[in-house]
Enzyme design. Structure first.
Site, short mmCIF file in Angstrom:
data_model
loop_
_atom_site.label_atom_id
_atom_site.label_comp_id
_atom_site.label_asym_id
_atom_site.label_seq_id
_atom_site.Cartn_x
_atom_site.Cartn_y
_atom_site.Cartn_z
N HIS A 67 0.95 -1.22 -0.09
CA HIS A 67 0.07 0.10 0.06
C HIS A 67 0.90 1.28 -0.10
O HIS A 67 0.32 2.38 -0.13
CB HIS A 67 -0.92 -0.20 1.20
CG HIS A 67 -0.44 0.25 2.73
ND1 HIS A 67 0.02 -0.82 3.48
CD2 HIS A 67 -0.28 1.18 3.05
CE1 HIS A 67 0.43 -0.34 4.42
NE2 HIS A 67 0.46 1.16 4.52
N ASP A 98 -0.43 -7.56 1.13
CA ASP A 98 0.12 -6.36 1.32
C ASP A 98 1.58 -6.27 1.37
O ASP A 98 2.16 -5.47 2.22
CB ASP A 98 -0.62 -5.58 2.57
CG ASP A 98 -0.31 -4.07 2.72
OD1 ASP A 98 -0.03 -3.48 1.60
OD2 ASP A 98 -0.19 -3.55 3.79
N SER A 166 5.07 2.06 7.54
CA SER A 166 4.27 0.93 6.77
C SER A 166 5.73 0.46 6.24
O SER A 166 6.42 1.12 5.36
CB SER A 166 3.54 1.38 6.09
OG SER A 166 2.24 1.47 6.63
#
Length: 216
Positions: A67, A98, A166
């Site tokens: 993402h 992901d 992330s």
């Protein structure tokens, strides 16, 4: 005269700071791991998407959260020493996983991360996270494993994770990656961190890499 000399030595010697054993261990771990952690910027339709990545192979392979890249172009990887490289996507995985693999080309001697075993983790054990929250590159935070969600296959931690973290590593005390930081839970649309962060267990990622990395 002797007392005067002692007084002068105390006056001008300045404060003496000593790190305890745990601090030494964390300092050493960060010094060892941080060169293998990168900042990732990707140009997307509504601006720049920022995240963190882990160098997993000396050939320049970088693991990060999918993402972070989205459908982005002009992916720029910034090393811990400030050096910038253009990166390309070399492997996309299923959307619900992901994760994504990037690659940079460089003659630089790259440091790499080491995978641990997420099946051995326990609630309450200490963990460290390295990332680029809000663009503050190479930020180290510390916490514990707060919960293990066996249904959703996620590690919950109170180590501070924020936008930009992330794709970064969740580490055990040996400097091994036990998870890839993915998301945070908060009620105010990513304005603040309230100590509920989530990471993908590294064993799930190792399975993906084992079955899908052959042609990279």
């Amino acid at each position: 005269m002797k007392n005067f000399i002692v007084f002068c030595l105390l006056l001008f010697s300045g404060p003496c700071y000593a790190f305890d054993r745990e601090e030494h261990a964390i300092i050493s771990l960060y010094k060892k791991i941080n060169p293998a952690i990168v900042c990732i910027d990707s140009q997307i339709n509504h601006g720049i998407s920022c995240g963190t990545g882990c160098i997993i192979d000396k050939s320049g392979l970088i693991l990060t959260s999918a993402h972070v890249i989205e459908a982005g172009e002009n992916i720029i990887v910034t090393m811990s020493n400030g050096q910038n490289y253009s990166a390309k996507v070399v492997k996309r995985f299923d959307k619900n996983e992901d994760i994504i693999l990037l690659k940079i080309s460089t003659s630089e001697e790259l440091k790499t991360v080491k995978f641990g075993d997420s099946e051995k983790i326990k609630v309450g054990q200490k963990v460290l996270a390295i990332g680029n929250p809000f663009g503050f590159n190479g930020t180290l935070t510390q916490g514990i494993i707060s919960r293990i969600d066996y249904v959703k296959n996620r590690i919950q931690t109170d180590a501070a994770i924020n936008p930009g973290s992330s794709g970064g590593p969740l580490l055990n005390k040996h400097g091994e990656i036990i998870g890839i930081n993915q998301a945070i839970f908060n009620p105010d649309n990513n304005i603040s961190n309230i100590g509920i962060g989530f990471a993908i267990p590294i064993n799930a990622i190792k399975e993906c890499l084992k079955t899908k990395r052959d042609n990279v």
